[in-house]
Design an enzyme around this catalytic site. Structure first.
Site, PDB file in Angstrom:
ATOM      1  N   HIS A  64     -29.084 -18.654  32.423  1.00 42.40           N
ATOM      2  CA  HIS A  64     -29.379 -19.314  31.141  1.00 42.40           C
ATOM      3  C   HIS A  64     -30.177 -20.593  31.434  1.00 42.40           C
ATOM      4  O   HIS A  64     -29.656 -21.704  31.321  1.00 42.40           O
ATOM      5  CB  HIS A  64     -28.077 -19.577  30.389  1.00 42.40           C
ATOM      6  CG  HIS A  64     -27.365 -18.313  30.049  1.00 42.40           C
ATOM      7  ND1 HIS A  64     -27.740 -17.505  28.996  1.00 42.40           N
ATOM      8  CD2 HIS A  64     -26.332 -17.669  30.657  1.00 42.40           C
ATOM      9  CE1 HIS A  64     -26.955 -16.433  28.946  1.00 42.40           C
ATOM     10  NE2 HIS A  64     -26.104 -16.505  29.950  1.00 42.40           N
ATOM     11  N   ASP A 285     -24.967 -15.708  36.114  1.00 38.36           N
ATOM     12  CA  ASP A 285     -24.751 -16.147  34.732  1.00 38.36           C
ATOM     13  C   ASP A 285     -24.858 -17.683  34.690  1.00 38.36           C
ATOM     14  O   ASP A 285     -24.207 -18.344  33.879  1.00 38.36           O
ATOM     15  CB  ASP A 285     -23.378 -15.689  34.213  1.00 38.36           C
ATOM     16  CG  ASP A 285     -23.300 -15.613  32.692  1.00 38.36           C
ATOM     17  OD1 ASP A 285     -24.347 -15.764  32.029  1.00 38.36           O
ATOM     18  OD2 ASP A 285     -22.187 -15.431  32.170  1.00 38.36           O
TER      19      ASP A 285
HETATM   20 ZN    ZN Z   1     -23.307 -12.545  29.033  1.00 37.33          ZN
END
Ligand code: ZN
Length: 389
Positions: A64, A285
């Site tokens: 992200h 992640d």
């Molecule tokens: Zn996810």
């Protein structure tokens, strides 16, 4: 610019033995048993890799980069990633994605952030979309995004089997996979659909049904967070044995959710269960929000997922679980490169991009990081910082 790496032991990730490497500008120019810099030649930077392993730069296929989170209201939105958050983990290629929030974080921001990181020295790609269906793309169409926008290599992360998903129908997801496949075929890209799999009991049902009832191959999907609970992990083993790819998330472990399986143990268990190493990948992640609980289950606070967990779990799989270094490296180098069709990534091979990590042999620490021929970290010292670091 020329950089000579001498006396290292190369895992490409397959074992090549002791080799010298000459980096020519942004590429691996030559690999040979011995390369010596001639006297009275142009300037050559020499890196001594004695007692080091030379391995491919790591690929983190789910980050992200714009920040994530926000699931505990606005103040829990995590900040954007910085360059050294990436390079200190030995990561030289990131695939950026949006997550739960596709409203205050947009594809326009995501692509700008990806381009910024590339200007700073690492390689970047993005998935188009967020958790939500219909998929909010850049051009308004998945196929158009894939064909017209270089950085877009697939769709994701589309949320399934999760209370935060937009509860798409089977048909919705089939159409997304079909568009991603065609866009990928026409642009020479992977067109993979990165699926966020939640804790819901439908688990991988949609993917199994699409593969069963349409012409879309199982390799069109890269489901992630497969290690988030034991039940999903078991279903994931079965899915991978049928030829599917499974991605384990390195920032998830038992401290986050008691039923979660750490990636290092998960890798060992999958291999023992007969899953091919070629079907397994790890991603961090990274930069998403991670709730931290005490022993009594009380929320202590929020942390940001770290990219250092990516190689951290590979290292733990080698040191604690007896996985070979070659297999451990594959899940963060050659496997994501092959699955995501990143042609010049993931291998120590002549002609490939000069993305390399030097690891200390005894402790497997990230010692030196080279991205596109540029030395980002040398002897654990940061050489290149991001613009605002
Ligand atoms: Zn996810």
């Amino acid at each position: 610019m020329l950089t000579l790496i001498k006396n290292g032991e190369v895992y490409a990730p397959h074992y090549l033995g002791k080799k010298d490497l000459l980096i020519v500008d942004k590429n691996i120019g030559y690999i040979a048993d011995e390369i010596n810099a001639p006297a009275d030649f142009v300037e050559i930077k020499v890196i001594d890799a004695t007692d080091k392993y030379v391995v491919p730069g790591f690929i983190d296929s789910h980050v992200h980069i714009l920040g994530g989170g926000g699931e505990g209201s606005y103040k829990t939105r995590t900040p954007e990633i910085m360059l050294t958050d990436i390079t200190t983990g030995g990561v030289t290629t990131v695939i950026g994605c949006l997550g739960t929030d596709g409203t205050t974080r947009k594809m326009e921001n995501l692509i700008a952030k990806a381009r910024g990181l590339e200007e700073e020295g690492v390689s970047t790609y993005i998935y188009t979309g967020s958790y939500q269906v219909p998929v909010r793309t850049l051009t308004g169409d998945i196929i158009d995004d894939l064909i017209l926008i270089d950085k877009v290599i697939g769709v994701g992360e589309i949320a399934l089997s999760d209370h935060r998903s937009s509860q798409p129908t089977l048909e919705d997801v089939t159409k997304i996979a079909a568009a991603s496949r065609v866009g990928g075929i026409l642009s020479g890209k992977a067109g993979v659909v990165n699926i966020h799999v939640g804790d819901g009991k439908r688990r991988l049902d949609y993917l199994e049904e699409i593969v069963e009832n349409t012409e879309i191959p199982i390799t069109q999907f890269l489901p992630t967070h497969i290690n988030r609970n034991q039940e999903l992990f078991v279903v994931g083993i079965d899915y991978a044995k049928k030829g599917g790819f499974v991605d384990l998330t390195t920032s998830i472990d038992a401290t986050i959710a008691s039923s979660a399986i750490s990636c290092s143990q998960g890798l060992k268990q999958m291999l023992d269960a007969g899953v091919s190493i070629d079907n397994i990948t790890f991603s961090s992640d990274g930069q998403g929000s991670i709730p931290v609980f005490d022993e009594k289950g009380q929320l202590l606070g929020l942390e940001v997922g770290k990219l250092t967990s990516l190689f951290g779990e590979v290292k733990a799989s080698v040191q604690n679980e007896g996985v070979s270094l070659e297999d451990g490296l594959k899940v963060i180098t050659s496997n994501p490169a092959r699955i995501l069709k990143l042609q010049n990534k993931g291998l120590v091979q002549e002609g490939k991009d000069a993305d390399l990590v030097l690891l200390t042999k005894d402790t497997l620490e990230v010692d030196t990081v080279i991205a596109m021929g540029q030395v980002m970290i040398e002897n654990k010292e940061i050489k290149v910082k991001g613009t605002f670091e």
